[in-house]
Design an enzyme around this catalytic site. Structure first.
Site, PDB file in Angstrom:
ATOM      1  N   ARG A  12       1.396   0.914  -1.399  1.00 25.20           N
ATOM      2  CA  ARG A  12       0.097   1.606  -1.369  1.00 25.20           C
ATOM      3  C   ARG A  12       0.153   3.054  -1.874  1.00 25.20           C
ATOM      4  O   ARG A  12      -0.868   3.700  -2.045  1.00 25.20           O
ATOM      5  CB  ARG A  12      -0.495   1.578   0.043  1.00 25.20           C
ATOM      6  CG  ARG A  12      -1.119   0.236   0.376  1.00 25.20           C
ATOM      7  CD  ARG A  12      -1.478   0.127   1.836  1.00 25.20           C
ATOM      8  NE  ARG A  12      -0.291   0.020   2.680  1.00 25.20           N
ATOM      9  CZ  ARG A  12      -0.313  -0.038   4.004  1.00 25.20           C
ATOM     10  NH1 ARG A  12      -1.469   0.009   4.641  1.00 25.20           N
ATOM     11  NH2 ARG A  12       0.801  -0.138   4.688  1.00 25.20           N
TER      12      ARG A  12
HETATM   13 CA    CA Z   1       4.084   1.214   8.183  1.00 24.83          CA
END
Ligand code: CA
Ligand code: UD1
Length: 244
Positions: free
Chosen positions: A15
């Protein structure tokens, strides 16, 4: 009592949308992993084991000036599997093992000391650092045995029932274990779960079923528990690190 610290830093961190390993992103002038190692050193442990895997060479190189022993996790099959890789380096070690994550640099020395003290005072085999938070989405939930303060198990969001998801007490990802209990219990966990991974959190259920004392210490300062998964969280962490 002797103390070993295991820092898990083998995961991918997709991410962050970057080629740099997540734990090498900088906040307040230092890589995240350096913050975690410095905090670890302040506890004066006997040894620090760093679990590396994803982009292991880059991470190893970045920590080469620190007194840590790196253990390789390849492939990465979950947090339980990560800690299994520390067993060889800790062969013969009979003390306590504190587990941290390379992407969670905000814990204070005071909180970690309080956790270790609580673990000793309760005579627990395993103790998890928890917090009550308003939006527990994404975290593991602490399931206490009803009518007691004992921890029966930790359930991951992806495996949780609606009732379990409503529990506000979450797993911070920081734990203290008796070393023998940790490594013997890790041999009993399986990948029979929604993510087909070895979950470190399953050690709590294993210990509870064996009748061992399993404890949880709830921090009064939930801000510390936030790990860093996104560029926004990195900025937020930087602000907190600069204040501390
Ligand atoms: Ca984490
Ligand atoms: C984990 C906990 C969850 C808790 C949360 C707190 C498990 C199964 N779940 O979830 O209960 O609420 O942390 O932030 O442990 N890592 C490895 N090797 C692997 C997988 C992960 O070294 O194979 C490392 C990661 O690099 C990271 C840490 O372990 O530093 C935690 O892994 P992550 O995937 O972020 O765990 P969560 O899903 O957030």
């Amino acid at each position: 009592m002797s103390l070993a610290i295991v820092i898990m830093a083998a995961g991918k961190g997709t991410r962050m949308k970057s080629d740099l390993p997540k734990v090498l992103h900088k906040a307040a002038g230092r890589a995240l992993i350096e913050h975690v190692i410095l905090k670890s050193e302040s506890l004066k442990p006997d040894t620090i084991i760093l679990i590396v895997g994803h982009q292991a060479d880059q991470v190893r190189n970045a920590v080469r000036h620190f007194p840590v022993t790196c253990a390789l996790q390849e492939p990465q099959q979950g947090t339980g599997h990560a800690v299994m890789q520390a067993e060889a380096a800790l062969a013969g070690f009979g003390g306590e093992v504190l587990i941290l994550s390379g992407d969670a640099p905000l814990f204070t020395e005071e909180t970690l000391r309080n956790l270790i003290s609580f673990h000793r005072e309760t005579g627990a085999a395993a103790t998890v650092l928890t917090a009550d938070i308003s939006d527990p989405t994404g975290y593991g939930r602490i399931i206490r045995k009803s009518g007691t303060d004992s921890v029966e198990k930790i359930v991951e969001e992806k495996d949780a029932s609606e009732t379990q998801k409503a529990v506000p007490e979450i797993n911070s990802g920081v734990y203290v274990f008796d070393a023998h209990t940790l490594f013997s219990s890790l041999k009993e966990i399986t990948t029979d779960n929604a993510q087909a991974e070895y979950y470190l959190t399953d050690v709590f259920g294993v210990c509870f079923r064996k009748g061992l004392r399993v404890a949880a210490w709830k921090t009064p300062n939930p801000d510390e528990i936030h790990g860093i998964n996104t560029p926004e969280q990195l900025l937020h962490a930087e602000r907190l690190l600069l204040q501390s």
